[in-house]
Design an enzyme around this catalytic site. Structure first.
Site, short mmCIF file in Angstrom:
data_model
loop_
_atom_site.label_atom_id
_atom_site.label_comp_id
_atom_site.label_asym_id
_atom_site.label_seq_id
_atom_site.Cartn_x
_atom_site.Cartn_y
_atom_site.Cartn_z
N GLY A 147 0.83 -1.20 0.00
CA GLY A 147 0.00 0.00 0.00
C GLY A 147 0.86 1.24 0.00
N CYS A 148 0.32 2.33 0.52
CA CYS A 148 1.08 3.58 0.57
C CYS A 148 2.41 3.36 1.29
CB CYS A 148 0.26 4.65 1.30
SG CYS A 148 1.16 6.19 1.55
#
Length: 243
Positions: free
Chosen positions: A68-69
């Site tokens: 993810g981020c």
């Protein structure tokens, strides 16, 4: 209620949040304040450690994870004892010159990822995988983590040698067989590709912006889970990229 916030960096796209802003009031400025109340309960999962791992050795080794981020992925591993550096960047795509804007558009094939250089005499590759699957990312969501959607936010492991590939494959099979997650793991094992270091304003983002809403809601709980679930691996002072 959905809120939108602008990144401290003028050129960075906005990230959307879905949790109450009242959480921010519980944090002070300056250093990271780890969540301690039920309001900040993370989603860490107690899972077994890898049955297969590499023995301790000298020198340094490198691991590359996408979860993810990259703000939260980097932020967690910067607090792991034995990690020498954790750098945010892009990998796994065909574009030879990715940047945040192009990767965020989801058209380059890259994933936001973190390159981890570590001391295998202090922390093993299996330890890093254990932390990744326990507190860093939800391995059952395909091409999204939390509020971030797209292939650039996929969970993926990019082994840097044959031993890492073997351990990763065996661990995913072990976790699926044990049914420790409510659904099958969709984390991919991908060939190592060139790693492009992300822009300076993304490095150490969690440490430098502890009251930024996205960090408060999505990432500080992961650091808190690391401290609680892996006390022997947690270190209070993070290792930073930008000194």
């Amino acid at each position: 209620m959905q809120q939108t916030f602008t990144s401290p960096e003028p050129t960075a796209p906005r990230r959307r949040l879905t949790t109450a802003l009242a959480l921010i009031a519980l944090l002070g400025g300056g250093a990271i304040l780890l969540p301690t109340t039920a309001s900040f309960a993370g989603e860490g999962v107690l899972i077994p450690a890898p049955a297969l791992d590499q023995p301790a050795s000298t020198g340094t080794q490198t691991a590359i994870f996408a979860g993810g981020c990259f703000w939260g992925v980097q932020g967690v591993f910067q607090h792991v004892d034995g990690v020498i550096s954790a750098t945010s960047g892009y990998t796994g795509g065909a574009d030879g010159s990715p940047n945040y804007e192009s990767v965020s558009a989801g058209s380059t094939g890259h994933a936001e990822a973190v390159k981890i250089v570590y001391d295998p005499s202090k922390v093993s590759y299996g330890d890093l995988l254990h932390i990744f699957f326990s507190v860093v990312a939800d391995p059952t969501t395909l091409n999204y983590q939390g509020p971030d959607h797209g292939t650039q936010y996929r969970t993926a492991i990019f082994p840097t040698n044959a031993a890492q590939a073997k351990i990763t494959k065996a661990y995913i099979a072990q976790l699926n067989a044990a049914k420790v997650f409510p659904a099958a793991i969709v984390t991919t094992i991908e060939p190592q590709a060139k790693f492009f270091v992300a822009e300076d304003y993304h490095q150490d983002f969690l440490t430098q912006n502890p009251t930024y809403p996205y960090i408060v809601i999505n990432d500080l709980p992961k650091v808190a889970d690391l401290k609680v679930m892996f006390p022997d691996d947690y270190r209070k002072k993070p290792v930073l990229v930008m000194n």
